[in-house]
Scaffold this motif. Structure first.
Motif, short mmCIF file in Angstrom:
data_model
loop_
_atom_site.label_atom_id
_atom_site.label_comp_id
_atom_site.label_asym_id
_atom_site.label_seq_id
_atom_site.Cartn_x
_atom_site.Cartn_y
_atom_site.Cartn_z
N ARG A 221 0.83 -1.20 0.00
CA ARG A 221 0.00 0.00 0.00
C ARG A 221 0.88 1.27 0.00
NH1 ARG A 221 -5.27 0.50 1.56
NH2 ARG A 221 -5.21 -1.56 2.55
N GLU A 222 1.89 1.28 0.83
CA GLU A 222 2.78 2.44 0.91
C GLU A 222 3.45 2.72 -0.43
OE1 GLU A 222 5.45 1.33 3.97
OE2 GLU A 222 4.08 1.82 5.62
N LEU A 223 3.92 1.67 -1.08
CA LEU A 223 4.62 1.85 -2.35
C LEU A 223 3.68 2.39 -3.43
CD1 LEU A 223 6.70 -1.46 -2.31
CD2 LEU A 223 7.64 0.86 -2.17
N LEU A 224 2.46 1.84 -3.49
CA LEU A 224 1.53 2.23 -4.55
C LEU A 224 0.86 3.57 -4.27
CD1 LEU A 224 0.05 -1.27 -5.32
CD2 LEU A 224 1.46 0.11 -6.84
N GLU A 225 0.74 3.95 -3.03
CA GLU A 225 0.21 5.28 -2.73
C GLU A 225 1.24 6.35 -3.05
OE1 GLU A 225 -1.15 5.09 1.29
OE2 GLU A 225 -3.14 4.33 0.72
N ALA A 226 2.52 5.98 -2.96
CA ALA A 226 3.58 6.93 -3.31
C ALA A 226 3.67 7.12 -4.82
CB ALA A 226 4.92 6.45 -2.76
N GLN A 227 3.47 6.02 -5.58
CA GLN A 227 3.60 6.09 -7.03
C GLN A 227 2.97 4.86 -7.67
OE1 GLN A 227 5.17 8.55 -9.07
NE2 GLN A 227 4.13 7.36 -10.65
N PRO A 228 1.96 5.02 -8.53
CA PRO A 228 1.43 3.86 -9.25
C PRO A 228 2.53 3.17 -10.04
CG PRO A 228 0.01 5.76 -9.55
CD PRO A 228 1.26 6.27 -8.89
N CYS A 229 2.47 1.85 -10.13
CA CYS A 229 3.47 1.13 -10.89
C CYS A 229 2.91 -0.21 -11.36
CB CYS A 229 4.75 0.92 -10.07
SG CYS A 229 4.57 -0.13 -8.61
N THR A 230 3.63 -0.86 -12.24
CA THR A 230 3.21 -2.15 -12.75
C THR A 230 3.42 -3.22 -11.68
OG1 THR A 230 5.39 -2.72 -13.61
CG2 THR A 230 3.91 -1.49 -15.08
N ARG A 231 2.79 -4.36 -11.89
CA ARG A 231 2.98 -5.46 -10.95
C ARG A 231 4.43 -5.93 -10.96
NH1 ARG A 231 -1.48 -10.15 -11.18
NH2 ARG A 231 0.08 -11.34 -12.33
N GLU A 232 5.07 -5.87 -12.14
CA GLU A 232 6.47 -6.27 -12.24
C GLU A 232 7.36 -5.36 -11.39
OE1 GLU A 232 9.96 -6.96 -15.64
OE2 GLU A 232 8.02 -6.09 -16.19
#
Length: 353
Positions: A124-135
Motif C-alpha cells: 500500500r505504501e509503495l503504490l500510494e507513493a507512485q502507481p506502478c506495474t505489478r512487475e
C-alpha cells in the motif's frame, strides 16, 4: 414450474441484452451485468457493442479516464470492469474469495512465512507513493523479502489490497503498454461503501443471469454459503430439466423458448459462459466452450469461435452451419469488423470445420 433448456437460454439472453440491443449507456449495462470480465483489456468493448445500440468505443473509454468505471480483481479472482460504485461495493464482499486464491495453492506456498498484514502495508505504501506495474512492484517488495519470488509478492498484494489497474490500460485506441496499479483509495477516494450488501449483489446477479440456483451464484462469485442470502429475498422457485431448484424475481423476463435469437459475437471469457455451475444454457452439449478466442452464437447458443487477424474476421464454427445461419453470422461479422477494424477490408473467412 419446470423450465426447459431453451427457456433458460432465452431468459439469459434477454437479461444480457443479446436478444435485442439496449438503448442504455455503457455504465448502465456494466452495472446491470454486475461487471464484465476484463482480463483481456479490450474485451468489454466487443461485449458492449453486442449489447448496446449505437455503442462507440469512446463511450466506454471516457468512463475509465473519468474514473466512473475501473478495472479491478473481483469475482473468482479475475479482473473485471465495473462501475466505481460497484468496485467499492464488491471488493470487501469478495475478500474471502481473494484470500482463498492468495493463501492456497501455488501462491500460498510462494508467500508462506510472510506476515500478510506487513506485506499489505508495504504494498500500500509503495503504490500510494507512485502507481506502478505489478512487475515493478514485485521488484520493490523483493528488497524486503529477498527469499521470495517478486511475481508472487506482487500478486499477493493485488489480492490483499484493493487495487485499480489504471488507464491507459483498457482504453480503446491506446497502445496497451504498462499496466500500472494504484490503490483504490487513491484512485477513487475510498475502498468500500459504508455498508456493502451481499443481498443486493445476489439480487442483481439474478436479474442479469437468472433463473439460477444457489450453486450458480456461488460459481459466478466464488463465494460460498449463499443459500441463506437467497432465503432473505422474495423469490419465485422453478426447476430445470434435471430437477434442480432455480430462483428468480417474479418480474424478470422469461421469454418463450421459440423467441428468435439473432447471431451475436462475444469476447474472450465473457461472463455469460462463466456464471453458472453448468454452461449448457448458452453452450450446446458436446462443446466445452473454453477458448482464448471470442465466441459467436447461432439460435442463442455458442456455435464456434472467432478472431480478427490483419483486418480479416476468421470464423471457426464447431460444425457446418446451415446456409441461412452462415449468411446471418457473416452479416453480423461484417458489422463487427466495421466497429473493431473500420480501416480494414472487412473480409470474413469461415475456417474449415
Amino acid at each position: 414450474m419446470k423450465l426447459s433448456a431453451r427457456q433458460l437460454n432465452r431468459a439469459l439472453l434477454a437479461r444480457q441484452f443479446l436478444l435485442e440491443r439496449a438503448a442504455k449507456t455503457p455504465i448502465e449495462v456494466v452495472e446491470h451485468l454486475v461487471g464484465m470480465q476484463s482480463q483481456v483489456p479490450l474485451s468489454p468493448y466487443v461485449g458492449l457493442w453486442s449489447r448496446v445500440s449505437g455503442f462507440q468505443p469512446a463511450d466506454l473509454a471516457g468512463t475509465l479516464e473519468s474514473r466512473e468505471t475501473v478495472r479491478i480483481v473481483l469475482m473468482r479472482g479475475t479482473i473485471h470492469l465495473v462501475s466505481a460504485r460497484d468496485a467499492l461495493l464488491l471488493r470487501p464482499l469478495l475478500k474471502p474469495v481473494l484470500d482463498r486464491v492468495n493463501f492456497t495453492g501455488h501462491n500460498g506456498k510462494q508467500i508462506a512465512g510472510i506476515d500478510p498484514d506487513e506485506l499489505a502495508q508495504r504494498g500500500r505504501e509503495l503504490l500510494e507513493a507512485q502507481p506502478c506495474t505489478r512487475e515493478d512492484l514485485g521488484k520493490l517488495l523483493k528488497e524486503r523479502w529477498t527469499g521470495h519470488q517478486a511475481t508472487a509478492l506482487a500478486y499477493a498484494v493485488q489480492l490483499l489490497v484493493p487495487l485499480a489497474q489504471i488507464p491507459p490500460r483498457g482504453v480503446w485506441g491506446v497502445a496497451q503498454g504498462r499496466g500500472d496499479h494504484a490503490t483504490l483509495n487513491t484512485w477513487l477516494g475510498a475502498e468500500s461503501l459504508p455498508e456493502p450488501s451481499i443481498t443486493e449483489v445476489v439480487s442483481r446477479y439474478l436479474r442479469a443471469f437468472g433463473p439460477a440456483s444457489v450453486q450458480d451464484a456461488q460459481t459466478w462469485s466464488g463465494l460460498t454459503r449463499l443459500s441463506e442470502v437467497f432465503d432473505r429475498l422474495p423469490l419465485r422457485q422453478f426447476s430445470d430439466e434435471n430437477g434442480r431448484t432455480l430462483f428468480d424475481h417474479e418480474d424478470s423476463p422469461r421469454p418463450d423458448e421459440d423467441t428468435p435469437a439473432p447471431p451475436r459475437f462475444l469476447p474472450e471469457f465473457d461472463n455469460i459462459a462463466l456464471s453458472h455451475a453448468g454452461r449448457t444454457r448458452i453452450i450446446s452439449p458436446g462443446f466445452n466452450g473454453s477458448s482464448t478466442r471470442g465466441s459467436f452464437t447461432v439460435d442463442g447458443f455458442v456455435s464456434g469461435t472467432w478472431k480478427v487477424a490483419k483486418g480479416t474476421l476468421l470464423i471457426a464454427p464447431y460444425q457446418r452451419l446451415p446456409k441461412r445461419d452462415s449468411a446471418q453470422v457473416e452479416a453480423e461479422g461484417r458489422r463487427l469488423l466495421e466497429f473493431a477494424a473500420p480501416d480494414a477490408g472487412h473480409a470474413v473467412v469461415f475456417e474449415q470445420t
